[in-house]
Scaffold this motif. Structure first.
Motif, PDB file in Angstrom:
ATOM      1  N   LEU A 105      94.394 -57.780  75.829  1.00 34.77           N
ATOM      2  CA  LEU A 105      93.516 -58.014  76.975  1.00 34.77           C
ATOM      3  C   LEU A 105      92.029 -57.952  76.646  1.00 34.77           C
ATOM      4  N   HIS A 106      91.668 -57.356  75.531  1.00 36.13           N
ATOM      5  CA  HIS A 106      90.266 -57.208  75.190  1.00 36.13           C
ATOM      6  C   HIS A 106      89.960 -58.026  73.938  1.00 36.13           C
ATOM      7  N   ASN A 107      88.751 -58.462  73.813  1.00 38.24           N
ATOM      8  CA  ASN A 107      88.341 -59.216  72.627  1.00 38.24           C
ATOM      9  C   ASN A 107      87.897 -58.246  71.533  1.00 38.24           C
ATOM     10  N   ILE A 108      88.830 -57.437  71.072  1.00 38.32           N
ATOM     11  CA  ILE A 108      88.548 -56.431  70.054  1.00 38.32           C
ATOM     12  C   ILE A 108      89.404 -56.717  68.832  1.00 38.32           C
ATOM     13  N   VAL A 109      88.778 -56.668  67.661  1.00 35.76           N
ATOM     14  CA  VAL A 109      89.496 -56.823  66.395  1.00 35.76           C
ATOM     15  C   VAL A 109      89.193 -55.589  65.557  1.00 35.76           C
ATOM     16  N   HIS A 110      90.245 -54.957  65.055  1.00 34.78           N
ATOM     17  CA  HIS A 110      90.086 -53.812  64.164  1.00 34.78           C
ATOM     18  C   HIS A 110      90.416 -54.240  62.741  1.00 34.78           C
ATOM     19  N   MET A 111      89.640 -53.747  61.794  1.00 32.85           N
ATOM     20  CA  MET A 111      89.921 -53.991  60.380  1.00 32.85           C
ATOM     21  C   MET A 111      90.271 -52.651  59.747  1.00 32.85           C
ATOM     22  N   LEU A 112      91.445 -52.575  59.145  1.00 30.86           N
ATOM     23  CA  LEU A 112      91.934 -51.347  58.544  1.00 30.86           C
ATOM     24  C   LEU A 112      92.147 -51.549  57.057  1.00 30.86           C
ATOM     25  N   ARG A 113      91.670 -50.606  56.271  1.00 33.26           N
ATOM     26  CA  ARG A 113      91.941 -50.668  54.836  1.00 33.26           C
ATOM     27  C   ARG A 113      93.393 -50.260  54.619  1.00 33.26           C
ATOM     28  N   PHE A 114      94.080 -50.982  53.781  1.00 30.12           N
ATOM     29  CA  PHE A 114      95.515 -50.824  53.611  1.00 30.12           C
ATOM     30  C   PHE A 114      95.827 -50.671  52.131  1.00 30.12           C
ATOM     31  N   ASN A 115      96.597 -49.653  51.786  1.00 31.41           N
ATOM     32  CA  ASN A 115      96.984 -49.432  50.393  1.00 31.41           C
ATOM     33  C   ASN A 115      98.514 -49.402  50.312  1.00 31.41           C
TER      34      ASN A 115
END
Length: 116
Positions: A28-38
């Motif tokens: 519903l929101h125009n939010i993008v999260h970027m997560l570092r992934f290992n």
């Protein structure tokens, strides 16, 4: 482990081309999260866990032979009945998996109430 939650549902999850980052977007929101992934850490944790989650059995009261494990097993099979239509009378296929959409019902039946 780091966890980022959305107020509503997650719409999509994508990995970067090199597999080092995950991108999530809310419905519903125009939010993008970027997560570092290992992924190496996840693989190491999976190996420490042992085969078929056996190392987690001792965390349950009574272990694999206890009442809690038996109740979880019954709920697992009941969730398969719900998924395959409980009113059917023909032969059913028992699988080692249940749909992700049925997990909240199993958790609630065990007394844990996750949010939607």
């Amino acid at each position: 482990m780091a966890s980022t939650a959305y107020r509503n549902h997650v719409r999509d999850v994508r990995a970067s081309y090199d597999g080092r980052y995950l991108f999530t977007s809310g419905r519903l929101h125009n939010i993008v999260h970027m997560l570092r992934f290992n992924p190496h850490i996840l693989q190491a944790q999976a190996q420490l866990g042992g085969k078929d989650l056996i190392s987690f059995n001792k965390l349950l009261e009574g272990g694999r032979e206890g009442e809690i494990f038996k109740e979880m097993k019954d709920l697992f099979y009941y969730s398969q009945l719900r998924f395959q239509d409980i009113n059917r009378y023909d032969r059913r296929e028992v699988t080692p998996k249940i749909p992700l959409s049925k997990i909240p019902f199993v958790m609630r039946a065990l007394g844990y109430y996750p949010t939607e």
